[in-house]
Motif scaffolding. Structure first.
Motif, PDB file in Angstrom:
ATOM      1  N   TRP A 173       0.887  -1.280   0.090  1.00 28.43           N
ATOM      2  CA  TRP A 173       0.219   0.059   0.054  1.00 28.43           C
ATOM      3  C   TRP A 173       0.743   1.302  -0.176  1.00 28.43           C
ATOM      4  O   TRP A 173       0.215   2.462  -0.404  1.00 28.43           O
ATOM      5  CB  TRP A 173      -0.950  -0.045   1.299  1.00 28.43           C
ATOM      6  N   SER A 174       2.018   1.248   0.265  1.00 24.37           N
ATOM      7  CA  SER A 174       2.747   2.516   0.690  1.00 24.37           C
ATOM      8  C   SER A 174       3.102   3.190  -0.870  1.00 24.37           C
ATOM      9  O   SER A 174       3.777   2.604  -1.515  1.00 24.37           O
ATOM     10  CB  SER A 174       4.310   1.992   1.316  1.00 24.37           C
ATOM     11  N   GLY A 175       2.607   4.529  -0.651  1.00 29.52           N
ATOM     12  CA  GLY A 175       2.555   5.123  -2.008  1.00 29.52           C
ATOM     13  C   GLY A 175       1.689   4.893  -3.178  1.00 29.52           C
ATOM     14  O   GLY A 175       2.203   5.118  -4.295  1.00 29.52           O
ATOM     15  N   ALA A 176       0.765   3.634  -3.048  1.00 26.05           N
ATOM     16  CA  ALA A 176      -0.223   3.233  -4.160  1.00 26.05           C
ATOM     17  C   ALA A 176      -1.037   4.425  -4.414  1.00 26.05           C
ATOM     18  O   ALA A 176      -1.424   5.339  -3.718  1.00 26.05           O
ATOM     19  CB  ALA A 176      -0.849   2.107  -3.551  1.00 26.05           C
ATOM     20  N   ALA A 177      -1.502   4.232  -5.701  1.00 23.89           N
ATOM     21  CA  ALA A 177      -2.574   5.416  -6.126  1.00 23.89           C
ATOM     22  C   ALA A 177      -3.954   5.150  -5.804  1.00 23.89           C
ATOM     23  O   ALA A 177      -4.235   3.681  -6.041  1.00 23.89           O
ATOM     24  CB  ALA A 177      -2.200   5.618  -7.557  1.00 23.89           C
ATOM     25  N   LEU A 178      -4.654   6.051  -5.370  1.00 25.68           N
ATOM     26  CA  LEU A 178      -6.096   5.556  -5.386  1.00 25.68           C
ATOM     27  C   LEU A 178      -6.771   6.190  -6.508  1.00 25.68           C
ATOM     28  O   LEU A 178      -6.566   7.437  -6.595  1.00 25.68           O
ATOM     29  CB  LEU A 178      -6.606   6.012  -4.091  1.00 25.68           C
ATOM     30  N   ILE A 179      -7.196   5.553  -7.400  1.00 24.89           N
ATOM     31  CA  ILE A 179      -7.727   5.904  -8.575  1.00 24.89           C
ATOM     32  C   ILE A 179      -9.127   5.948  -8.713  1.00 24.89           C
ATOM     33  O   ILE A 179      -9.909   5.069  -8.206  1.00 24.89           O
ATOM     34  CB  ILE A 179      -7.393   5.014  -9.704  1.00 24.89           C
TER      35      ILE A 179
END
Length: 325
Positions: A173-179
């Motif tokens: 999850w670290s730095g993952a984009a929420l689209i």
């Protein structure tokens, strides 16, 4: 050579299907990169965050401007970005924002990747469909939904007024984009938390920082400047227990350590005003002024209450200064 995102694949049943969206899913996922940061062993944050940090980043500007979480790149001397095809590109840290937890890095060679449009999470509510995407393409993306919008208070003197809570959880999850539904960036992955399903069983969920916090500070971050005056920082790790704020750890060399506060101390009041949760504690402390202001505390230790004034500081002053090449 294995890529940083190998081993973090999402279960096939949780992956997004291109047919379910009105935007080009693969185009959006192509904006993701894996991020590796090397931090010196003598860095202030090395003992807490480690010296080898791995996460994600999303290309948000031309010329290889990449958004990530600040904790991944704090005090980093070396940063490497990896595209979905495995090509590795060196980068360097531009700026960090303590308040939002966002950070920017600059690729030092052309990334040749699409830029993801910075959107807004203001219209997202519980039940809104979203995609949580890490580097590596569809096998590293989760088709999920917003579970809640809520304030989030972190134990490290951090407060987010309107966090986005999503599920199912992304394994990286670290730095993952929420689209969002339009294919734009509506949040950035910060934490994994523990939630409860309908049967009361524990399940992992994610917390995302809303993307609309970035545009007002983007110019300053890109220039390596702090976007806000530094807030007072005490260097305590605190938790809420039965309507009390309890210190569970002390940051070395910080103001609380100098004032001889200890794990187990209860913070009863700030400047004469009672506090019963972390948000109250932080907001009352920050309302006293900028970093350097004295913070009057009422503390309970082993049944004895006492008053103490702690001279706050700017937490950034303890970090290793980046070397300019």
């Amino acid at each position: 050579m294995p890529t940083p995102f190998e081993g973090h694949e999402v279960e096939a049943r949780l992956r997004p299907s291109a047919e379910a969206y009105r935007f080009d899913l693969d185009q959006a996922l192509a904006s993701m990169v894996a991020l590796e940061a090397q931090v010196p062993a003598d860095a202030y944050t090395a003992g807490i965050l480690g010296t080898e940090r791995v996460g994600n980043g999303v290309v948000v500007g031309p010329g290889g401007l990449v958004l990530t979480m600040a904790y991944l790149i704090t005090e980093a001397e070396e940063v490497v970005l990896t595209r979905n095809d495995g090509r590795r590109v060196p980068a360097h840290v531009l700026g960090l924002d303590v308040r939002s937890g966002l950070g920017l890095v600059q690729a030092l060679e052309p990334l040749d990747l699409p830029v993801m449009t910075i959107g807004s999470a203001r219209d997202l509510e519980a039940g809104s469909p979203v995609i949580a995407a890490g580097a590596g393409g569809r096998a590293h993306a989760v088709a999920g939904k917003v579970l809640a919008r809520m304030p989030f208070a972190g134990y490290w003197e951090y407060l987010l007024d309107d966090a986005i809570i999503t599920g199912p959880a992304h394994p990286h999850w670290s730095g993952a984009a929420l689209i969002g539904p339009k294919g734009d960036l509506v949040g950035l992955g910060s934490l994994t938390l523990e939630g409860r399903d309908q049967n009361g069983d524990a399940r992992p969920i994610n917390m995302f920082v809303p993307a609309e916090l970035l545009p007002p500070i983007l110019h300053d971050l890109a220039r390596g400047q702090a976007p806000h005056p530094p807030r007072p920082w005490l260097g305590v790790f605190a938790q809420e227990m039965e309507n009390h704020v309890v210190i569970v750890g002390i940051s070395p060399k910080g103001p609380a350590a100098r004032a001889e506060l200890k794990a187990g101390d209860l913070i009863l009041a700030v400047d004469g005003e009672p506090v019963s949760d972390l948000a109250e504690f932080y907001e009352k402390m920050w309302s006293l002024g900028d970093a350097g202001v004295s913070v009057p505390l009422k503390v309970l230790r082993e049944g004895d209450a006492f008053e103490v004034e702690v001279r706050s500081m700017d937490r950034a002053s303890l970090l290793k200064k980046r070397r300019l090449n």
